[in-house]
Design a protein around this motif. Structure first.
Motif, PDB file in Angstrom:
ATOM      1  N   GLU A  25       7.416  -6.625  -7.658  1.00  0.00           N
ATOM      2  CA  GLU A  25       7.446  -5.725  -7.874  1.00  0.00           C
ATOM      3  C   GLU A  25       8.580  -4.562  -6.946  1.00  0.00           C
ATOM      4  O   GLU A  25       9.247  -3.814  -7.145  1.00  0.00           O
ATOM      5  CB  GLU A  25       6.271  -5.175  -7.381  1.00  0.00           C
ATOM      6  CG  GLU A  25       5.467  -5.897  -8.052  1.00  0.00           C
ATOM      7  CD  GLU A  25       3.825  -5.697  -7.795  1.00  0.00           C
ATOM      8  OE1 GLU A  25       3.670  -5.251  -6.685  1.00  0.00           O
ATOM      9  OE2 GLU A  25       2.652  -5.378  -8.705  1.00  0.00           O
ATOM     10  N   VAL A  26       9.130  -5.043  -5.762  1.00  0.00           N
ATOM     11  CA  VAL A  26      10.321  -3.944  -4.609  1.00  0.00           C
ATOM     12  C   VAL A  26      11.210  -4.358  -6.299  1.00  0.00           C
ATOM     13  O   VAL A  26      11.968  -3.191  -5.815  1.00  0.00           O
ATOM     14  CB  VAL A  26      10.022  -4.725  -3.379  1.00  0.00           C
ATOM     15  CG1 VAL A  26      11.388  -3.946  -2.903  1.00  0.00           C
ATOM     16  CG2 VAL A  26       9.151  -4.535  -3.212  1.00  0.00           C
ATOM     17  N   ASP A  27      11.900  -5.569  -5.998  1.00  0.00           N
ATOM     18  CA  ASP A  27      13.093  -5.343  -7.612  1.00  0.00           C
ATOM     19  C   ASP A  27      13.010  -4.900  -8.562  1.00  0.00           C
ATOM     20  O   ASP A  27      13.767  -4.359  -8.925  1.00  0.00           O
ATOM     21  CB  ASP A  27      13.003  -6.938  -7.432  1.00  0.00           C
ATOM     22  CG  ASP A  27      14.012  -7.519  -6.691  1.00  0.00           C
ATOM     23  OD1 ASP A  27      14.385  -6.983  -5.944  1.00  0.00           O
ATOM     24  OD2 ASP A  27      14.153  -8.960  -7.111  1.00  0.00           O
ATOM     25  N   LEU A  28      11.698  -4.611  -9.089  1.00  0.00           N
ATOM     26  CA  LEU A  28      11.753  -3.957 -10.238  1.00  0.00           C
ATOM     27  C   LEU A  28      11.561  -2.402  -9.963  1.00  0.00           C
ATOM     28  O   LEU A  28      12.332  -1.394 -11.007  1.00  0.00           O
ATOM     29  CB  LEU A  28      10.199  -4.623 -11.106  1.00  0.00           C
ATOM     30  CG  LEU A  28      10.136  -5.304 -11.621  1.00  0.00           C
ATOM     31  CD1 LEU A  28       8.891  -6.130 -11.958  1.00  0.00           C
ATOM     32  CD2 LEU A  28      11.461  -5.435 -12.910  1.00  0.00           C
ATOM     33  N   GLN A  29      11.323  -1.544  -9.081  1.00  0.00           N
ATOM     34  CA  GLN A  29      11.301  -0.677  -8.034  1.00  0.00           C
ATOM     35  C   GLN A  29      12.531  -0.149  -8.568  1.00  0.00           C
ATOM     36  O   GLN A  29      13.031   1.136  -7.900  1.00  0.00           O
ATOM     37  CB  GLN A  29      10.029  -0.317  -7.524  1.00  0.00           C
ATOM     38  CG  GLN A  29       8.951  -0.780  -8.323  1.00  0.00           C
ATOM     39  CD  GLN A  29       8.334  -0.187  -6.554  1.00  0.00           C
ATOM     40  OE1 GLN A  29       8.524   0.182  -5.532  1.00  0.00           O
ATOM     41  NE2 GLN A  29       6.549  -0.379  -7.064  1.00  0.00           N
ATOM     42  N   GLU A  38      26.650  -1.805 -16.855  1.00  0.00           N
ATOM     43  CA  GLU A  38      26.019  -2.535 -15.552  1.00  0.00           C
ATOM     44  C   GLU A  38      24.546  -2.694 -15.940  1.00  0.00           C
ATOM     45  O   GLU A  38      22.983  -2.560 -15.823  1.00  0.00           O
ATOM     46  CB  GLU A  38      26.126  -1.609 -14.321  1.00  0.00           C
ATOM     47  CG  GLU A  38      27.551  -1.715 -13.469  1.00  0.00           C
ATOM     48  CD  GLU A  38      27.060  -3.258 -12.831  1.00  0.00           C
ATOM     49  OE1 GLU A  38      26.515  -3.662 -12.140  1.00  0.00           O
ATOM     50  OE2 GLU A  38      28.446  -4.382 -13.248  1.00  0.00           O
ATOM     51  N   GLN A  39      24.273  -0.810 -16.128  1.00  0.00           N
ATOM     52  CA  GLN A  39      22.803  -0.593 -16.621  1.00  0.00           C
ATOM     53  C   GLN A  39      21.673  -1.602 -18.048  1.00  0.00           C
ATOM     54  O   GLN A  39      20.508  -1.587 -17.698  1.00  0.00           O
ATOM     55  CB  GLN A  39      22.485   1.010 -17.165  1.00  0.00           C
ATOM     56  CG  GLN A  39      22.456   1.513 -16.346  1.00  0.00           C
ATOM     57  CD  GLN A  39      22.319   4.002 -17.027  1.00  0.00           C
ATOM     58  OE1 GLN A  39      21.775   3.273 -18.015  1.00  0.00           O
ATOM     59  NE2 GLN A  39      22.323   4.331 -15.130  1.00  0.00           N
ATOM     60  N   ALA A  40      23.015  -2.017 -18.597  1.00  0.00           N
ATOM     61  CA  ALA A  40      22.369  -2.629 -19.838  1.00  0.00           C
ATOM     62  C   ALA A  40      22.054  -4.237 -19.159  1.00  0.00           C
ATOM     63  O   ALA A  40      20.925  -5.181 -19.433  1.00  0.00           O
ATOM     64  CB  ALA A  40      23.605  -2.898 -20.975  1.00  0.00           C
ATOM     65  N   GLN A  41      22.995  -5.217 -18.373  1.00  0.00           N
ATOM     66  CA  GLN A  41      23.095  -6.155 -17.593  1.00  0.00           C
ATOM     67  C   GLN A  41      21.396  -5.891 -16.756  1.00  0.00           C
ATOM     68  O   GLN A  41      20.705  -6.772 -16.382  1.00  0.00           O
ATOM     69  CB  GLN A  41      23.872  -6.801 -16.575  1.00  0.00           C
ATOM     70  CG  GLN A  41      23.452  -7.436 -15.812  1.00  0.00           C
ATOM     71  CD  GLN A  41      23.606  -9.216 -16.990  1.00  0.00           C
ATOM     72  OE1 GLN A  41      24.541  -9.101 -18.108  1.00  0.00           O
ATOM     73  NE2 GLN A  41      22.854  -9.534 -16.627  1.00  0.00           N
ATOM     74  N   GLU A  42      21.738  -5.028 -16.138  1.00  0.00           N
ATOM     75  CA  GLU A  42      19.668  -4.415 -15.235  1.00  0.00           C
ATOM     76  C   GLU A  42      18.713  -4.838 -16.144  1.00  0.00           C
ATOM     77  O   GLU A  42      17.859  -4.994 -15.560  1.00  0.00           O
ATOM     78  CB  GLU A  42      20.376  -3.303 -14.299  1.00  0.00           C
ATOM     79  CG  GLU A  42      21.340  -3.326 -13.340  1.00  0.00           C
ATOM     80  CD  GLU A  42      21.916  -2.002 -12.940  1.00  0.00           C
ATOM     81  OE1 GLU A  42      20.882  -0.679 -12.997  1.00  0.00           O
ATOM     82  OE2 GLU A  42      22.520  -1.907 -11.883  1.00  0.00           O
ATOM     83  N   ARG A  43      18.781  -3.430 -16.863  1.00  0.00           N
ATOM     84  CA  ARG A  43      17.520  -4.357 -17.959  1.00  0.00           C
ATOM     85  C   ARG A  43      17.475  -5.519 -18.238  1.00  0.00           C
ATOM     86  O   ARG A  43      15.855  -5.347 -18.612  1.00  0.00           O
ATOM     87  CB  ARG A  43      18.178  -2.812 -19.391  1.00  0.00           C
ATOM     88  CG  ARG A  43      18.048  -1.041 -18.692  1.00  0.00           C
ATOM     89  CD  ARG A  43      17.947  -0.716 -19.746  1.00  0.00           C
ATOM     90  NE  ARG A  43      17.880   0.526 -18.898  1.00  0.00           N
ATOM     91  CZ  ARG A  43      17.855   1.584 -18.606  1.00  0.00           C
ATOM     92  NH1 ARG A  43      16.433   1.471 -18.243  1.00  0.00           N
ATOM     93  NH2 ARG A  43      17.636   2.555 -17.993  1.00  0.00           N
ATOM     94  N   GLU A  44      18.040  -5.972 -18.595  1.00  0.00           N
ATOM     95  CA  GLU A  44      18.138  -7.583 -19.378  1.00  0.00           C
ATOM     96  C   GLU A  44      17.683  -8.525 -18.047  1.00  0.00           C
ATOM     97  O   GLU A  44      16.366  -8.946 -17.941  1.00  0.00           O
ATOM     98  CB  GLU A  44      19.379  -7.768 -19.756  1.00  0.00           C
ATOM     99  CG  GLU A  44      19.936  -7.492 -20.834  1.00  0.00           C
ATOM    100  CD  GLU A  44      21.328  -8.681 -21.708  1.00  0.00           C
ATOM    101  OE1 GLU A  44      21.436  -9.314 -20.596  1.00  0.00           O
ATOM    102  OE2 GLU A  44      21.836  -7.732 -22.447  1.00  0.00           O
ATOM    103  N   ASN A  45      18.084  -7.521 -16.980  1.00  0.00           N
ATOM    104  CA  ASN A  45      17.632  -9.222 -16.201  1.00  0.00           C
ATOM    105  C   ASN A  45      16.359  -8.116 -16.077  1.00  0.00           C
ATOM    106  O   ASN A  45      15.122  -8.890 -15.002  1.00  0.00           O
ATOM    107  CB  ASN A  45      17.771  -7.933 -13.566  1.00  0.00           C
ATOM    108  CG  ASN A  45      19.698  -8.899 -14.568  1.00  0.00           C
ATOM    109  OD1 ASN A  45      19.778 -10.276 -15.453  1.00  0.00           O
ATOM    110  ND2 ASN A  45      20.301  -8.776 -13.598  1.00  0.00           N
ATOM    111  N   ASP A  46      15.609  -6.549 -15.769  1.00  0.00           N
ATOM    112  CA  ASP A  46      14.055  -6.435 -15.426  1.00  0.00           C
ATOM    113  C   ASP A  46      13.568  -6.922 -16.741  1.00  0.00           C
ATOM    114  O   ASP A  46      12.072  -7.175 -16.217  1.00  0.00           O
ATOM    115  CB  ASP A  46      14.091  -4.557 -15.521  1.00  0.00           C
ATOM    116  CG  ASP A  46      14.722  -4.144 -14.319  1.00  0.00           C
ATOM    117  OD1 ASP A  46      14.721  -4.512 -13.206  1.00  0.00           O
ATOM    118  OD2 ASP A  46      14.817  -2.942 -14.349  1.00  0.00           O
ATOM    119  N   GLU A  47      13.515  -7.270 -17.551  1.00  0.00           N
ATOM    120  CA  GLU A  47      12.664  -7.983 -18.794  1.00  0.00           C
ATOM    121  C   GLU A  47      12.932  -9.029 -18.123  1.00  0.00           C
ATOM    122  O   GLU A  47      11.687 -10.080 -17.760  1.00  0.00           O
ATOM    123  CB  GLU A  47      13.512  -8.043 -20.232  1.00  0.00           C
ATOM    124  CG  GLU A  47      13.267  -6.677 -20.383  1.00  0.00           C
ATOM    125  CD  GLU A  47      14.103  -6.916 -22.148  1.00  0.00           C
ATOM    126  OE1 GLU A  47      14.852  -7.710 -22.716  1.00  0.00           O
ATOM    127  OE2 GLU A  47      14.485  -5.959 -22.733  1.00  0.00           O
TER     128      GLU A  47
END
Length: 107
Positions: A25-29, A38-47
Motif C-alpha cells: 500500500e505504501v508503494d502504491l501511494q 517513466e510514468q508508463a513503466q510505473e503504471r505497469e509496476n502498479d498493476e
C-alpha cells in the motif's frame, strides 16, 4: 499437527501477510515521475503490485475465516461437500477450506 500449532502457524502467516500488504500500500501511494516514459513503466509496476495486494488480501481473508473456525467443529470440514479435509492436507495448507476433491473441481 494440533489445532494450537495450526493456529500459531496461521497467526504468523497472518502477521507476515499484513506486513506485506502494508508495504504494498505504501508503494502504491508513491507519486509518479513527471517523465511520460517513466510514468508508463510505473503504471505497469502498479498493476503488478495491485494484483499482488489483491491476492494477499484474499489470503488474509481466508486465514481470518479459518482462525474463527479453529476450536470449533467447523474446522477441517470442507465448505463445499461437508466431508472432512485430510489431516495431511491441513498440515500443508492449514488455511484451506476445501478437501482435495473439491479443490480439484475448482481448478
Amino acid at each position: 499437527m494440533t489445532q494450537s500449532q495450526i493456529r500459531r502457524t496461521l497467526l504468523q502467516r497472518q502477521f507476515e501477510l499484513t506486513q506485506r500488504l502494508s508495504a504494498l500500500e505504501v508503494d502504491l501511494q508513491k507519486s509518479h515521475s513527471h517523465d511520460w516514459s517513466e510514468q508508463a513503466q510505473e503504471r505497469e509496476n502498479d498493476e503488478v503490485l495491485e494484483a499482488i495486494a489483491s491476492r494477499t488480501a484474499n489470503e488474509l481473508m481466508q486465514i481470518d475465516q479459518v482462525l474463527r473456525k479453529i476450536g470449533s467443529a467447523g474446522y477441517g470440514i470442507c465448505v463445499n461437500c461437508g466431508h472432512a479435509i485430510g489431516k495431511e492436507r491441513l498440515k500443508v495448507l492449514p488455511e484451506t477450506q476445501h478437501c482435495v476433491s473439491c479443490a480439484k473441481l475448482a481448478h
